[in-house]
Design an enzyme around this catalytic site. Sequence first.
Site, PDB file in Angstrom:
ATOM      1  N   TYR A 102       1.358   9.447   0.074  1.00 55.90           N
ATOM      2  CA  TYR A 102       0.524   8.551  -0.718  1.00 55.90           C
ATOM      3  C   TYR A 102      -0.934   8.991  -0.516  1.00 55.90           C
ATOM      4  CZ  TYR A 102      -2.224   4.519  -1.881  1.00 55.90           C
ATOM      5  OH  TYR A 102      -3.196   3.712  -2.408  1.00 55.90           O
ATOM      6  N   LYS A 199       6.097  -2.975  -1.604  1.00 57.92           N
ATOM      7  CA  LYS A 199       7.060  -2.334  -2.520  1.00 57.92           C
ATOM      8  C   LYS A 199       8.417  -3.031  -2.417  1.00 57.92           C
ATOM      9  CE  LYS A 199       3.550   0.516  -2.714  1.00 57.92           C
ATOM     10  NZ  LYS A 199       2.512   0.394  -3.697  1.00 57.92           N
TER      11      LYS A 199
END
Length: 374
Positions: A102, A199
């Site tokens: 990320y 998430k």
Amino acid sequence: MSPRPETLAVHNADTDSTSGAIVPPISLSTTFEYETTGEDHPPDQLIYTRWQNPNRAALEATLARLEGGAVAHAVSSGSAAMLTIFQALRPGDHIVSSDDMYFGIRVQLNEFFAPWGLETTYVDMSDLSAVRAAMRPTTKLVILESPTNPLIRLADIATIAEIAHEAGAALLVDNTVATPVAQHPIALGADIVVMSLTKYIAGHHDVLGGAIIFAEDDELAERVMRLVRIGGGVLSPMNCWLAARGLQSLSYRVRAHSENALQVACFLAEHPKIERVLYPHHPSHPQNDLALRQMSLGSGLMSILVSGGRQAAIDLVNRLELFTSATSFGGTHSLIEHRESIEEGSSTPANLLRVSIGLEHPADLIADLQQALA
Ligand code: PLP
């Protein structure tokens, strides 16, 4: 009886002893009455919510058990989880990091921690000789995602744990994409697991949160605990409650996300306007053997390379009706994103779209892709 993950996740809080409610109350009180004895308090005594809170304690205990760890901390985001780990290191320490992660983690390391004296070497974690060559006597931490976001590359966690330990370093695995339903980094030798609860764990696009789980309650775990509690980047009671509620259905959601994603991946892999599909459990993935060995499910995240380049990829996003053009992944709604235009300093291919497959019916998702690609 040793409960299985599905059972653990549902029974993640005790029945409320005063009311009998099976849904735990949200403890909004920031301060708790305690007995003044003049002695030190036990470490988990409820005193002040930054230090500990009933909703956070319940969530942390469940996350630790699901990941097979000794201790967990719930913090304000997945990014804050990584920030706390880096803050717990010392100037002169060296990190070996996956070169695909990320992007915000790379920004933290380069922009904030390099000036503090943390050195980072970036390597492709699928190249084990490169990982070995990157280790130094000062290496304290190896960090990786598997699968990575957004290139969906895998790392052999057990072998990299051995390499890290031989060099005296700890291995941290970001398990956000795979989730504790499908992958168990601590059982494979990892020392620390980090997750964005934003998430799959919370799972409904309505919570920002992060977690750090330690295999052992060791010196680094103690330092991180003090950073979390004294620094104050803790997860709020409301978000702990929502994340714990999301956890109850995690196993079933991840199964559905994975089944839907595999169907979508199979459709896209055959489509002439798609150059490539990157999905761990699709047979075309170059590390499909490792994926099947290391992850019991493929998760809902994939990337696709669109034939015709950058503009063709952007046009595809704009022709879709059911998929939302939005960032993030792991929730009920299917999302699609042109990563190059959102990542700072991106080296992501310009025709790459990251796709988060939600919980809609897969036939509807495929029909939407079919019309948008027509
Ligand atoms: N880890 C991974 C794999 C991510 O994709 C993200 C964010 O997208 C993060 C960590 C950071 O999490 P958060 O957005 O909760 O700060």
